[in-house]
Design a protein around this motif. Structure first.
Motif, PDB file in Angstrom:
ATOM      1  N   SER A 265     -23.391   5.600  -3.585  1.00 52.80           N
ATOM      2  CA  SER A 265     -24.300   5.770  -2.279  1.00 52.80           C
ATOM      3  C   SER A 265     -24.802   6.158  -1.812  1.00 52.80           C
ATOM      4  O   SER A 265     -25.925   6.914  -1.239  1.00 52.80           O
ATOM      5  CB  SER A 265     -23.433   4.364  -1.441  1.00 52.80           C
ATOM      6  OG  SER A 265     -22.805   5.793  -0.744  1.00 52.80           O
TER       7      SER A 265
ATOM      8  N   MET B 171     -37.732   7.572  -0.107  1.00 52.85           N
ATOM      9  CA  MET B 171     -36.555   6.702   0.360  1.00 52.85           C
ATOM     10  C   MET B 171     -37.850   5.478   1.388  1.00 52.85           C
ATOM     11  O   MET B 171     -37.784   5.861   2.672  1.00 52.85           O
ATOM     12  CB  MET B 171     -34.902   6.768   0.512  1.00 52.85           C
ATOM     13  CG  MET B 171     -34.729   6.165   0.790  1.00 52.85           C
ATOM     14  SD  MET B 171     -32.483   6.001   1.147  1.00 52.85           S
ATOM     15  CE  MET B 171     -32.428   7.283   2.811  1.00 52.85           C
TER      16      MET B 171
ATOM     17  N   TYR C 187     -37.038   2.650   4.151  1.00 48.03           N
ATOM     18  CA  TYR C 187     -35.287   2.328   5.396  1.00 48.03           C
ATOM     19  C   TYR C 187     -36.393   2.279   6.913  1.00 48.03           C
ATOM     20  O   TYR C 187     -37.228   1.954   6.994  1.00 48.03           O
ATOM     21  CB  TYR C 187     -34.416   3.527   5.892  1.00 48.03           C
ATOM     22  CG  TYR C 187     -34.986   4.308   6.487  1.00 48.03           C
ATOM     23  CD1 TYR C 187     -34.839   3.931   8.084  1.00 48.03           C
ATOM     24  CD2 TYR C 187     -36.041   5.949   6.112  1.00 48.03           C
ATOM     25  CE1 TYR C 187     -35.368   5.163   9.256  1.00 48.03           C
ATOM     26  CE2 TYR C 187     -36.455   6.770   6.959  1.00 48.03           C
ATOM     27  CZ  TYR C 187     -36.000   6.656   8.499  1.00 48.03           C
ATOM     28  OH  TYR C 187     -36.557   7.597   9.272  1.00 48.03           O
ATOM     29  N   VAL C 188     -35.571   0.800   7.189  1.00 52.04           N
ATOM     30  CA  VAL C 188     -35.897  -0.112   8.663  1.00 52.04           C
ATOM     31  C   VAL C 188     -34.777   0.677   9.244  1.00 52.04           C
ATOM     32  O   VAL C 188     -34.209   1.010  10.055  1.00 52.04           O
ATOM     33  CB  VAL C 188     -35.382  -0.956   8.722  1.00 52.04           C
ATOM     34  CG1 VAL C 188     -35.929  -2.001   9.569  1.00 52.04           C
ATOM     35  CG2 VAL C 188     -35.835  -1.701   6.789  1.00 52.04           C
ATOM     36  N   GLU C 189     -35.743   0.889  10.120  1.00 50.96           N
ATOM     37  CA  GLU C 189     -35.499   1.722  12.180  1.00 50.96           C
ATOM     38  C   GLU C 189     -36.146   0.512  13.200  1.00 50.96           C
ATOM     39  O   GLU C 189     -36.977   0.754  13.411  1.00 50.96           O
ATOM     40  CB  GLU C 189     -35.832   3.283  12.160  1.00 50.96           C
ATOM     41  CG  GLU C 189     -35.200   3.559  13.282  1.00 50.96           C
ATOM     42  CD  GLU C 189     -35.662   5.371  13.018  1.00 50.96           C
ATOM     43  OE1 GLU C 189     -36.599   4.762  13.508  1.00 50.96           O
ATOM     44  OE2 GLU C 189     -34.768   5.465  12.900  1.00 50.96           O
TER      45      GLU C 189
ATOM     46  N   VAL D  66     -40.607  -0.617   9.314  1.00 46.97           N
ATOM     47  CA  VAL D  66     -40.274   0.061   7.755  1.00 46.97           C
ATOM     48  C   VAL D  66     -40.589   1.252   8.500  1.00 46.97           C
ATOM     49  O   VAL D  66     -41.424   1.914   8.881  1.00 46.97           O
ATOM     50  CB  VAL D  66     -41.152  -0.698   6.681  1.00 46.97           C
ATOM     51  CG1 VAL D  66     -40.541   0.235   5.677  1.00 46.97           C
ATOM     52  CG2 VAL D  66     -40.380  -2.141   6.774  1.00 46.97           C
ATOM     53  N   LYS D  67     -40.023   2.287   7.720  1.00 39.43           N
ATOM     54  CA  LYS D  67     -39.902   3.912   7.811  1.00 39.43           C
ATOM     55  C   LYS D  67     -40.241   4.730   6.791  1.00 39.43           C
ATOM     56  O   LYS D  67     -39.067   4.158   5.775  1.00 39.43           O
ATOM     57  CB  LYS D  67     -39.091   4.567   9.290  1.00 39.43           C
ATOM     58  CG  LYS D  67     -38.895   3.762  10.154  1.00 39.43           C
ATOM     59  CD  LYS D  67     -40.181   4.265  11.063  1.00 39.43           C
ATOM     60  CE  LYS D  67     -39.563   4.496  11.929  1.00 39.43           C
ATOM     61  NZ  LYS D  67     -41.056   4.679  13.818  1.00 39.43           N
TER      62      LYS D  67
ATOM     63  N   ARG E  19     -38.386   8.231   4.235  1.00 39.27           N
ATOM     64  CA  ARG E  19     -37.738   9.709   4.513  1.00 39.27           C
ATOM     65  C   ARG E  19     -38.322  10.109   2.661  1.00 39.27           C
ATOM     66  O   ARG E  19     -38.311   9.764   2.140  1.00 39.27           O
ATOM     67  CB  ARG E  19     -36.372   9.713   4.843  1.00 39.27           C
ATOM     68  CG  ARG E  19     -35.350  10.433   4.714  1.00 39.27           C
ATOM     69  CD  ARG E  19     -34.111  10.893   4.542  1.00 39.27           C
ATOM     70  NE  ARG E  19     -34.185  10.055   6.080  1.00 39.27           N
ATOM     71  CZ  ARG E  19     -33.527   9.027   6.641  1.00 39.27           C
ATOM     72  NH1 ARG E  19     -32.583   8.227   5.460  1.00 39.27           N
ATOM     73  NH2 ARG E  19     -33.428   8.457   7.393  1.00 39.27           N
TER      74      ARG E  19
END
Length: 147
Positions: free
Chosen positions: A118, A132, A134-136, A140-141, A143
């Protein structure tokens, strides 16, 4: 095992809003399983520049995964150092190829992502970068991984 490598033609803007086809200098490849493990993967993107930049990208899309595979145990043990050293070694090969004429007035940027379990490590050269998603809290964000 290589999962994919499918370059397409490129398009350049022309005068009056017209566009014309050109050689796509970008190359990318995904390897999974990698390094003899289903727990590892390698993703590489190369963005060629200049006349014949596609040839440098094509060289790198083959040379970098092969060079990393040759030092697979070291890659597992110290990914940052091995990625850094491999990019430098392949860069030297590009600059020496064909007596130095291979990469005369052209080259490629690179984004290389090595995944082990991971955790992922990213190596970039030139103006390419990795992001990358990601969901926060339902949004959707992104990084930036290319620090």
């Amino acid at each position: 095992e290589s999962l994919g490598n499918a370059p397409r033609h490129g398009v350049s803007p022309g005068s009056g809003g017209a566009a014309y086809a050109k050689i796509n200098q970008d190359r990318g490849v995904a390897h999974w399983p990698y390094n003899g493990s289903h727990n590892e993967a390698l993703f590489c993107v190369f963005d060629g520049h200049g006349r014949n930049g596609e040839k440098v990208s094509e060289f790198c899309v083959k040379a970098i995964p092969a060079a990393l595979q040759e030092v697979g145990a070291e890659l597992r043990a110290d990914p940052p150092a091995v990625l850094h050293q491999t990019v430098i070694e392949v860069d030297k090969k590009v600059l020496k190829k064909d007596g130095g004429s291979f990469a005369n007035m052209c080259g490629t940027t690179s984004t290389i992502v090595y995944v082990q379990g991971s955790t992922c490590w990213v190596a970039c050269s030139g103006d390419s970068r990795a992001v990358m998603g990601y969901v926060e809290r339902g949004s959707v964000k992104a990084r930036d991984l290319s620090v």
